[in-house]
Each structure stands twice: as C-alpha cells, then as structure tokens.
Design a protein around this motif. Sequence first.
Motif, mmCIF file in Angstrom:
data_model
loop_
_atom_site.group_PDB
_atom_site.id
_atom_site.type_symbol
_atom_site.label_atom_id
_atom_site.label_comp_id
_atom_site.label_asym_id
_atom_site.label_seq_id
_atom_site.Cartn_x
_atom_site.Cartn_y
_atom_site.Cartn_z
ATOM 1 N N LEU A 3 0.851 -1.185 0.000
ATOM 2 C CA LEU A 3 0.000 0.000 0.000
ATOM 3 C C LEU A 3 0.885 1.233 0.000
ATOM 4 O O LEU A 3 1.669 1.446 0.922
ATOM 5 C CB LEU A 3 -0.908 0.010 1.233
ATOM 6 N N MET A 4 0.774 2.022 -1.057
ATOM 7 C CA MET A 4 1.539 3.260 -1.167
ATOM 8 C C MET A 4 0.685 4.387 -0.596
ATOM 9 O O MET A 4 -0.480 4.536 -0.965
ATOM 10 C CB MET A 4 1.888 3.555 -2.629
ATOM 11 N N GLY A 5 1.261 5.157 0.318
ATOM 12 C CA GLY A 5 0.470 6.171 0.997
ATOM 13 C C GLY A 5 1.094 7.551 0.971
ATOM 14 O O GLY A 5 2.293 7.706 0.710
ATOM 15 N N SER A 6 0.274 8.551 1.240
ATOM 16 C CA SER A 6 0.760 9.925 1.350
ATOM 17 C C SER A 6 -0.143 10.701 2.302
ATOM 18 O O SER A 6 -1.332 10.395 2.433
ATOM 19 C CB SER A 6 0.781 10.616 -0.020
ATOM 20 N N ILE A 7 0.448 11.668 2.993
ATOM 21 C CA ILE A 7 -0.318 12.593 3.821
ATOM 22 C C ILE A 7 -0.001 14.009 3.367
ATOM 23 O O ILE A 7 1.142 14.450 3.420
ATOM 24 C CB ILE A 7 0.016 12.456 5.323
ATOM 25 N N GLU A 8 -1.016 14.678 2.886
ATOM 26 C CA GLU A 8 -0.909 16.090 2.530
ATOM 27 C C GLU A 8 -1.405 16.893 3.737
ATOM 28 O O GLU A 8 -2.462 16.586 4.288
ATOM 29 C CB GLU A 8 -1.779 16.351 1.300
ATOM 30 N N TYR A 9 -0.623 17.898 4.167
ATOM 31 C CA TYR A 9 -0.983 18.611 5.388
ATOM 32 C C TYR A 9 -0.725 20.101 5.250
ATOM 33 O O TYR A 9 0.113 20.534 4.462
ATOM 34 C CB TYR A 9 -0.198 18.059 6.582
ATOM 35 N N ARG A 10 -1.476 20.871 6.027
ATOM 36 C CA ARG A 10 -1.312 22.323 6.024
ATOM 37 C C ARG A 10 -0.123 22.691 6.899
ATOM 38 O O ARG A 10 -0.067 22.356 8.087
ATOM 39 C CB ARG A 10 -2.581 23.003 6.541
ATOM 40 N N THR A 11 0.820 23.403 6.293
ATOM 41 C CA THR A 11 2.035 23.743 7.022
ATOM 42 C C THR A 11 1.828 24.873 8.027
ATOM 43 O O THR A 11 2.666 25.084 8.895
ATOM 44 C CB THR A 11 3.151 24.133 6.041
#
Length: 263
Positions: free
Chosen positions: A243-251
């Motif tokens: 499972l390839m994952g990513s977390i996009e987050y507000r800096t």
Amino acid sequence: LSAVYEAFCQGSDSPLEDLPIQYADYAVLQKEWLQGEVLQQQLGYWKRQLKDLSPLELPTDHPRPAVVGHLGQTKTFTFTGALAQKLKNLSRQEGVTLFMTLLAAFQTILHRYTGQDDIVVGSPIAGRTRVEVEGLIGFFVNTLVLRNDLSGDPTFREFLARVRKNALDAYTHQEVPFEKLVEELQPQRDLSRNPFFQVMFQLRNYPARSVSLADVNIEEYEFGSDIAKFDLSVGLRDDVTGLMGSIEYRTDLFDQTTIERMI
C-alpha cells in the motif's frame, strides 16, 4: 487514448464503439432524477446523519489562523505487501472492504489524537453508478461525509462493524452532490475550516494501466505540491508491492515531525 492514437497514425477510423450517452445526457438524467420525493429522501438521510456535528479538534503545532491558508507539504510512506495482505485477510474475515478497514484504522488514530468519540472525515466516491457512464469521459466524483462513533470503548472489530454499516448507508445516498448538502443543511460557516469535515481519506484501488503509443516514449513524472486542500488528506493506493500512501498537510498547522509520527 492508445487505441485512437494508433488508429489515427495508421489512417484508420477510431476503433472505439459509440458511447450510449454523452456527459450532457448524464447531467439531464441526474437533474430529472434528483428532485421531488427522491431528493427529499436522500437529503433526509444526510440531515439525520450530520445533525449536531462538531468539528474535529486536532492538536496542532501552531494556532489555527482566523482564515485558513492553503500552503502545504506531502509526506509519503509504504505499507509492505505482507502487511497489506494481512489487512485484506482481516477485511475478508469481517465481511468488509479494504477501504472500510483502513478507514476504521484511520478514524481510530483521529480518536486517539483528539479524544473525541464522534469522528468525521470526507472521502471521494467515483459516482459511476450506472453502466451507461462507466466508459464516459467526464467528472462524476462526489464527496461523502463519513461519520463514525467510537463511544463505549468498542473493540476494533465492533467499530469496524459500525464503519461498514455507515459506509453502506452513505453509498446508498451518494447521489446528493456535496455542494447541495452545504446549500441545504447550511452548516455554521467558519473561514478557518471546511464545512462538515477538515480531514480527507481515500483509497485508490483501481488497476494501474500503462499507456503505450506507437512512436512515443512515455514515462511517469513525479512532482510535489505546495498546496493542501484540507488540514490533513490521507491517500492510499493498492499496489502489487503493498500500500503506497501519502499525507498532505497544512504547514500553517502542522510541523513535518508531527506528520512523521502520525505515519
């Protein structure tokens, strides 16, 4: 694209069959169907489901600004093939999809981080509910609001059963466009938050397809983004290697080290 390009290179007509409907036809069908009693029944479910909704109070590294910004970063991660297979085995045992298992796990993390029992996330859904639109080029994706309750200290399997029921109910009422929900339910607006949810979760489990063009070399190009649409946006892709994952987050809310700990 591959079929048409190759045919045109050879001076042939398109080998693709004519589509039964066009996107404009779909728009008309949706508008005709989603009104009156049907619309009220669909909206009635969401009014009950989203009643008395409280925002998710994630512990942030920086104070939430009065007007939310959109600067962001993305961190990637991988779950091994062995772990992914165990998750799929668990899903089969419990009669749920892999998406439901991963959603339950993620909402458990959010419960631990916030101390809240009422956990809400948004999730995109393909929206291609009719056979006629499966091969149609166009935007059908809708956003579902998935609300689950962790009160009573349930076991993970008990919580997974709750997630399954709520997900199936949401799928049954997926036809109402998200913007229609906002218009009809009129949640209290706050320039520092999105309406209904601040966290997005999705699993992309459609098969990867390579494109080959007769006289053109194609390669994948990875590029980063410095934009975040939500406080957190977690994406997973079911791949042959795991499972390839990513977390996009507000800096302006989170530091990178916090996101790494969450991963």
